[in-house]
Design a protein around this motif. Structure first.
Motif, PDB file in Angstrom:
ATOM      1  N   ALA A   1      -5.786  -0.099   2.205  1.00 12.47           N
ATOM      2  CA  ALA A   1      -5.758  -0.427   0.780  1.00 12.47           C
ATOM      3  C   ALA A   1      -4.965   0.586  -0.037  1.00 12.47           C
ATOM      4  CB  ALA A   1      -7.191  -0.508   0.246  1.00 12.47           C
ATOM      5  N   GLY A   2      -4.784   1.813   0.479  1.00 11.74           N
ATOM      6  CA  GLY A   2      -4.156   2.874  -0.279  1.00 11.74           C
ATOM      7  C   GLY A   2      -2.801   2.534  -0.869  1.00 11.74           C
ATOM      8  N   PRO A   3      -1.844   2.048  -0.072  1.00  8.08           N
ATOM      9  CA  PRO A   3      -0.524   1.727  -0.630  1.00  8.08           C
ATOM     10  C   PRO A   3      -0.587   0.668  -1.722  1.00  8.08           C
ATOM     11  CG  PRO A   3      -0.411   1.853   1.755  1.00  8.08           C
ATOM     12  CD  PRO A   3      -1.862   1.917   1.388  1.00  8.08           C
ATOM     13  N   PHE A   4      -1.474  -0.298  -1.600  1.00  4.82           N
ATOM     14  CA  PHE A   4      -1.627  -1.335  -2.625  1.00  4.82           C
ATOM     15  C   PHE A   4      -2.146  -0.721  -3.920  1.00  4.82           C
ATOM     16  CE2 PHE A   4      -1.710  -3.559   1.343  1.00  4.82           C
ATOM     17  CZ  PHE A   4      -1.235  -4.840   1.112  1.00  4.82           C
ATOM     18  N   LEU A   5      -3.114   0.198  -3.796  1.00  4.20           N
ATOM     19  CA  LEU A   5      -3.731   0.795  -4.967  1.00  4.20           C
ATOM     20  C   LEU A   5      -2.807   1.793  -5.658  1.00  4.20           C
ATOM     21  CD1 LEU A   5      -7.250   1.265  -3.383  1.00  4.20           C
ATOM     22  CD2 LEU A   5      -6.734  -0.217  -5.322  1.00  4.20           C
TER      23      LEU A   5
ATOM     24  N   HIS B   1      -9.230  -2.109   4.579  1.00  2.30           N
ATOM     25  CA  HIS B   1      -9.538  -0.986   5.461  1.00  2.30           C
ATOM     26  C   HIS B   1      -9.012   0.323   4.862  1.00  2.30           C
ATOM     27  CE1 HIS B   1     -10.490  -0.225   9.880  1.00  2.30           C
ATOM     28  NE2 HIS B   1     -10.023   0.957   9.500  1.00  2.30           N
ATOM     29  N   PRO B   2      -9.620   0.825   3.774  1.00  2.00           N
ATOM     30  CA  PRO B   2      -9.148   2.091   3.219  1.00  2.00           C
ATOM     31  C   PRO B   2      -9.201   3.200   4.259  1.00  2.00           C
ATOM     32  CG  PRO B   2     -10.761   1.047   1.764  1.00  2.00           C
ATOM     33  CD  PRO B   2     -10.790   0.290   3.049  1.00  2.00           C
ATOM     34  N   ALA B   3      -8.121   3.955   4.379  1.00  2.00           N
ATOM     35  CA  ALA B   3      -8.043   5.018   5.381  1.00  2.00           C
ATOM     36  C   ALA B   3      -9.040   6.126   5.058  1.00  2.00           C
ATOM     37  CB  ALA B   3      -6.627   5.583   5.444  1.00  2.00           C
ATOM     38  N   ASN B   4      -9.578   6.731   6.105  1.00  2.00           N
ATOM     39  CA  ASN B   4     -10.508   7.840   5.940  1.00  2.00           C
ATOM     40  C   ASN B   4      -9.828   9.196   6.128  1.00  2.00           C
ATOM     41  OD1 ASN B   4     -13.360   7.382   5.263  1.00  2.00           O
ATOM     42  ND2 ASN B   4     -13.293   5.902   6.939  1.00  2.00           N
ATOM     43  N   TYR B   5      -8.504   9.215   6.107  1.00  2.00           N
ATOM     44  CA  TYR B   5      -7.776  10.461   6.332  1.00  2.00           C
ATOM     45  C   TYR B   5      -6.537  10.482   5.434  1.00  2.00           C
ATOM     46  CZ  TYR B   5      -4.872   7.280   9.021  1.00  2.00           C
ATOM     47  OH  TYR B   5      -4.077   6.215   9.386  1.00  2.00           O
ATOM     48  N   ALA B   6      -6.145  11.651   4.976  1.00  2.00           N
ATOM     49  CA  ALA B   6      -4.896  11.877   4.231  1.00  2.00           C
ATOM     50  C   ALA B   6      -4.645  10.807   3.167  1.00  2.00           C
ATOM     51  CB  ALA B   6      -3.720  11.949   5.203  1.00  2.00           C
TER      52      ALA B   6
ATOM     53  N   TRP C   1      -7.473   7.384  -1.509  1.00  2.00           N
ATOM     54  CA  TRP C   1      -8.216   6.126  -1.652  1.00  2.00           C
ATOM     55  C   TRP C   1      -9.132   5.902  -0.459  1.00  2.00           C
ATOM     56  CZ3 TRP C   1      -7.933   3.949  -6.317  1.00  2.00           C
ATOM     57  CH2 TRP C   1      -6.832   4.253  -7.112  1.00  2.00           C
ATOM     58  N   LYS C   2      -9.862   6.940  -0.076  1.00  2.00           N
ATOM     59  CA  LYS C   2     -10.840   6.808   0.992  1.00  2.00           C
ATOM     60  C   LYS C   2     -12.068   6.058   0.457  1.00  2.00           C
ATOM     61  CE  LYS C   2     -10.907  11.306   1.646  1.00  2.00           C
ATOM     62  NZ  LYS C   2      -9.729  11.753   0.880  1.00  2.00           N
ATOM     63  N   PRO C   3     -12.858   5.430   1.349  1.00  2.00           N
ATOM     64  CA  PRO C   3     -14.057   4.738   0.867  1.00  2.00           C
ATOM     65  C   PRO C   3     -14.945   5.615  -0.008  1.00  2.00           C
ATOM     66  CG  PRO C   3     -13.640   4.116   3.127  1.00  2.00           C
ATOM     67  CD  PRO C   3     -12.645   5.194   2.792  1.00  2.00           C
TER      68      PRO C   3
ATOM     69  N   ASN D   1     -14.029  -1.948   5.098  1.00  2.00           N
ATOM     70  CA  ASN D   1     -14.344  -1.445   6.428  1.00  2.00           C
ATOM     71  C   ASN D   1     -15.167  -0.161   6.339  1.00  2.00           C
ATOM     72  OD1 ASN D   1     -13.672  -1.312   9.473  1.00  2.00           O
ATOM     73  ND2 ASN D   1     -13.082   0.717   8.731  1.00  2.00           N
ATOM     74  N   GLU D   2     -16.242  -0.070   7.111  1.00  2.00           N
ATOM     75  CA  GLU D   2     -17.056   1.134   7.270  1.00  2.00           C
ATOM     76  C   GLU D   2     -17.192   1.917   5.960  1.00  2.00           C
ATOM     77  OE1 GLU D   2     -15.622   3.302  10.664  1.00  2.00           O
ATOM     78  OE2 GLU D   2     -16.204   1.708  12.051  1.00  2.00           O
ATOM     79  N   PRO D   3     -17.908   1.341   4.986  1.00  2.00           N
ATOM     80  CA  PRO D   3     -17.913   1.885   3.639  1.00  2.00           C
ATOM     81  C   PRO D   3     -18.606   3.236   3.471  1.00  2.00           C
ATOM     82  CG  PRO D   3     -19.464   0.084   3.850  1.00  2.00           C
ATOM     83  CD  PRO D   3     -18.667   0.097   5.100  1.00  2.00           C
ATOM     84  N   GLN D   4     -19.689   3.466   4.223  1.00  2.00           N
ATOM     85  CA  GLN D   4     -20.383   4.750   4.048  1.00  2.00           C
ATOM     86  C   GLN D   4     -21.007   5.178   5.375  1.00  2.00           C
ATOM     87  OE1 GLN D   4     -23.206   3.636   0.916  1.00  2.00           O
ATOM     88  NE2 GLN D   4     -24.856   3.402   2.387  1.00  2.00           N
TER      89      GLN D   4
END
Length: 439
Positions: free
Chosen positions: A111-115, A148-153, A156-158, A198-201
């Motif tokens: 989702a990061g690039p879209f946001l 699926h917001p990335a959880n790294y770098a 826009w992480k969850p 994806n895997e929100p928390q």
């Protein structure tokens, strides 16, 4: 995919497929009544509606799941954000996945690039997402679009999106979900679904702010306002695991709702030796499945060897790494003892929850599962394929669909990055058709 090629594919796919999608949409619009989440009845009291039937699938994260960051501007993205050889997928490769017997694709979308994009660039990204969905539909796959917001770098992480449900990040994400829903809501309701996050928390229930169950309902309602007939996929906390099921109240969702659960249990088996895994999983090696195929002594010896190899490769670990790993190795063999009975018991939790709430098993998907391929210096005792075989057969016995993570690299159907050779033992363990496939 290559940007220019992607635009050509988008135009061609829209011409070829959108007419069929329109006909299918008209066909289904007369059969499916609108959903009002504010007055949704309990799931068991509703007449079943048309939703996709996800049976055997794979994640294809490398298409839109791994975005290119701008090294000169931390938190920003290169344009286009999805590029390089890994993002290219030929018609022959899609045909190969179909020939294996897979019927659906879970399409992770960072989702990061879209946001982070401007309005114009976001429209281009949404066009490319739709073009990929149409291409997959044209290849006879059912598609789960997984936000699926990335959880790294990433900015826009969850955790960043969900930190403040009244804040700008959450509102931006809610708006993005509505945009995505608008772009795919006209497609056949038995072929497409949208997963909210994806895997929100990591925790099962959040105590330091609004829990995911509350935030998810808000996102769900936002999507329903613009796409009342679009099938939606929801998930629980605890990394979308089995233990997160208890946080879900399906009675507040309509019958166009499906449920995604991830399974990497036991974690120290599935993530052993991965350098990016959290300690002590990254220290550990030689963990066996079923547990009776291995021993404490063997796993400790191979863990010590693995730590030595890491140090040789320039990745020395802490002095306490071996002792910490040994403690968990002993727990694995003396207490956890994972085997088929262990897996049956874990999946029974899902089946019991579904029965309690009147959920058809076909509406539950094991949307991610996988066990890493071990380094070459760790002997293969067949544990990985045994785990895949047991997980697949247990899921199917319970009537759940499944999607392996991923098609490539450490966990998946192929032995390397991108377009490489099939991992035939895994293909066979998953009950897929690996005969006469040269790749």
């Amino acid at each position: 995919m290559n940007w220019k090629l992607g635009r050509k594919i988008a135009l061609l796919a829209l011409v070829v497929v959108s007419g069929a999608a329109l006909v299918a949409g008209l066909r289904f619009s007369g059969l499916l009544e609108g959903a009002n989440p504010a007055t949704a009845q309990t799931v068991q009291s509703q007449v079943p509606l048309t939703v996709p039937e996800f049976k055997r699938g794979t994640n294809l994260a490398r298409i839109m799941g791994f975005s290119y960051r701008d090294p000169a501007n931390p938190g920003q993205y290169l344009w286009p954000p999805f590029q390089g050889s890994m993002s290219r997928f030929s018609d022959a490769e899609l045909q190969q996945l179909s020939d294996l017997g897979l019927d659906f694709i879970r399409l992770p979308v960072d989702a990061g690039p879209f946001l982070a994009a401007s309005d114009t660039d976001r429209r281009l990204l949404l066009d490319d997402l739709r073009a990929w969905v149409l291409r997959l539909l044209d290849s006879k796959f059912t598609v789960m679009v997984d936000m699926h917001p990335a959880n790294y770098a990433s900015n826009w992480k969850p955790v960043d999106i969900l930190k403040d449900p009244q804040g700008p990040a959450f509102e931006a994400y809610r708006t993005l979900l509505r945009d995505v829903a608008r772009r795919i809501k006209d497609l056949p309701a038995d072929k497409i679904a949208l997963e909210l996050m994806n895997e929100p928390q990591p925790m099962c229930f959040r105590t330091d702010g609004e829990d995911w169950t509350v935030s998810q309902e808000s996102l769900y309602r936002a999507v329903r306002e613009v796409a009342p007939d679009l099938p939606v996929v929801i998930t629980g906390g605890c990394w979308s695991s089995i233990d997160g099921l208890s946080t879900l109240d399906p009675g507040i969702y309509d019958s166009r709702t499906l449920f995604d659960i991830h399974n990497y249990e036991p974690h120290f088996f599935s993530h052993q030796s991965l350098l990016w895994a959290s300690p002590p999983a990254r220290y550990m090696a030689g963990m066996s499945y079923p547990w009776s195929n291995g021993s404490i002594e063997r796993s400790e010896q191979l863990t010590e060897k693995h730590l030595a190899e890491l140090a040789k490769a320039g990745h020395p670990q802490s002095e306490s790494a071996l002792n910490e790993a040994s403690r968990h190795i002993r727990n694995f063999y003396n207490r956890e003892k994972p085997d088929k009975a262990y897996m049956d018991a874990r999946f029974k939790i899902i089946s019991d929850w579904a029965a309690e709430h009147g959920i058809a098993p076909s509406r539950i998907i094991i949307g991610e599962f996988g066990a890493t391929r071990l380094p070459a210096y760790i002997p293969d005792d067949g544990s990985r394929t045994s785990w895949y075989r047991d997980l697949r057969s247990t899921a199917e016995k319970n009537g759940f669909g499944w999607a392996i993570w991923d098609d490539h690299v450490n966990f998946g159907l192929f032995t390397g990055d991108g377009n490489s050779d099939l991992d035939k033992p895994v293909v066979e363990a998953l009950g897929l058709n690996g005969q006469n496939l040269s790749r």
